[in-house]
Scaffold this active site. Structure first.
Site, PDB file in Angstrom:
ATOM      1  N   LYS A 105       0.809  -1.217   0.000  1.00  0.00           N
ATOM      2  CA  LYS A 105       0.000   0.000   0.000  1.00  0.00           C
ATOM      3  C   LYS A 105       0.843   1.269   0.000  1.00  0.00           C
ATOM      4  O   LYS A 105       2.048   1.262   0.219  1.00  0.00           O
ATOM      5  CB  LYS A 105      -0.986  -0.026   1.169  1.00  0.00           C
ATOM      6  CG  LYS A 105      -2.132  -1.012   0.902  1.00  0.00           C
ATOM      7  CD  LYS A 105      -3.245  -0.923   1.896  1.00  0.00           C
ATOM      8  CE  LYS A 105      -4.417  -1.814   1.445  1.00  0.00           C
ATOM      9  NZ  LYS A 105      -5.511  -1.841   2.438  1.00  0.00           N
ATOM     10  N   ARG A 114      -3.314  -9.957   5.050  1.00  0.00           N
ATOM     11  CA  ARG A 114      -3.722 -10.141   3.646  1.00  0.00           C
ATOM     12  C   ARG A 114      -2.607  -9.594   2.759  1.00  0.00           C
ATOM     13  O   ARG A 114      -2.274  -8.411   2.832  1.00  0.00           O
ATOM     14  CB  ARG A 114      -5.033  -9.386   3.403  1.00  0.00           C
ATOM     15  CG  ARG A 114      -5.587  -9.486   1.994  1.00  0.00           C
ATOM     16  CD  ARG A 114      -6.865  -8.646   1.897  1.00  0.00           C
ATOM     17  NE  ARG A 114      -7.513  -8.758   0.586  1.00  0.00           N
ATOM     18  CZ  ARG A 114      -7.203  -8.025  -0.484  1.00  0.00           C
ATOM     19  NH1 ARG A 114      -6.238  -7.110  -0.399  1.00  0.00           N
ATOM     20  NH2 ARG A 114      -7.849  -8.188  -1.622  1.00  0.00           N
TER      21      ARG A 114
END
Length: 298
Positions: A225, A265
């Protein structure tokens, strides 16, 4: 909570003695991290099986990008992308999660063999989602969400990001429970990168104990991210491409596992699978060598 790790157990899913690893299969042409590499169904299925071989405990299949500014696909197209992949992976014995905002996609994916619904809106995007999940008796990931990542929603405004995310997640969990989802089937996710700046994501990671205090297992989805790009930026301030953030992702996975996350995740599984196993080994060694109290010696 699990007697082994205190991370929590999600009813309806296997129980792991460490932080679980959720591998990502994006059946999309426009994912921020892997840009359509697994868009065809047979390629996506093979990728999911490869992730399991590399150490994934479960695989999260999604057919719609949630990156900032991404255009939504229509329901029929999302179904076409997701359901065949879910069906094939489930037939191979894979523990499959479906990543969707739509109740009908969740419903059909569950019918095809998915065992967990991962909704980044926590059921807010589709009013039918919570009733569908409740009727199916499926586990449900409730993520912190302040709307689609368009315009001002891309960057959230917070006075105290940890307190506000915890309070908003608590309220959403209560609504989901009132909608019929059993508390032992609820997972919470702080929504890293969703209406948050890099400093917000880092503060949330530093205070996972506050999220765990909600009483539900915690899923951490930090993989590749933007905040990792900010941390890794070079002298010129340019962040590395998403696929060059996997070592940093594995570092976050180890930290999250040590802090008691139920699962992480990730897109690249092998390094994270190693990281969470090392975290578990350190945790076990610490427990084995903990100082004994006088009462223990009696």
């Amino acid at each position: 909570m699990s007697k082994q790790s205190g991370r929590g157990h999600v009813a309806g899913l296997p129980e792991w003695d460490r932080c679980a690893v959720m591998g990502v299969v994006n059946v999309t042409p426009d994912s921020f991290s892997d840009g359509g590499r697994w868009f065809e169904a047979d390629t996506a299925v093979k990728h999911g099986l490869d992730l399991v071989a590399q150490g994934a405990d479960l695989v999260d299949v999604g057919g719609e990008s949630t990156r900032p500014g991404a255009a939504r696909v229509d329901e029929a197209e999302e179904l076409r992308r997701v359901v065949p992949v879910v069906r094939e992976l489930a037939a191979e014995g894979v523990v499959v999660s479906v990543d969707t905002l739509r109740a009908r996609v969740a419903e059909q994916a569950l019918a095809a063999g998915a065992v967990l619904v991962n909704d980044v809106s926590g059921g807010l995007a589709d009013p039918r989602m919570v009733p569908v999940v409740a009727a199916a008796g499926a586990p449900f990931v409730v993520m912190h969400w302040r709307g689609f990542l368009q315009g001002d929603a891309v960057r959230g405004s917070y006075q105290d990001v940890v307190a506000e995310v915890v309070d908003e997640l608590h309220a959403r969990v209560q609504a989901v429970r009132e909608g019929g989802v059993a508390p032992e089937r609820i997972v919470v996710d702080p929504g890293l990168g969703f209406s948050k700046e890099a400093r917000h994501d880092l503060e949330l990671l530093a205070h996972l104990d506050r999220l765990r205090a909600l009483g539900h297992p915690v899923l951490v989805a930090a993989s590749r991210k933007r905040f990792l790009g900010r941390v890794l930026a070079g002298p010129d301030g340019a962040p590395p491409p998403a696929r060059e953030r996997d070592a940093a992702t594995a570092a976050v996975s180890a930290l999250a596992a040590h802090a008691g996350a139920w699962a992480v995740r990730v897109h690249e599984v092998r390094a994270t699978a190693d990281a969470v196993r090392v975290a578990r080994a350190v945790e076990a060694a610490g427990a084995a060598t903990a100082p004994r109290t006088p009462e223990d010696a009696r």
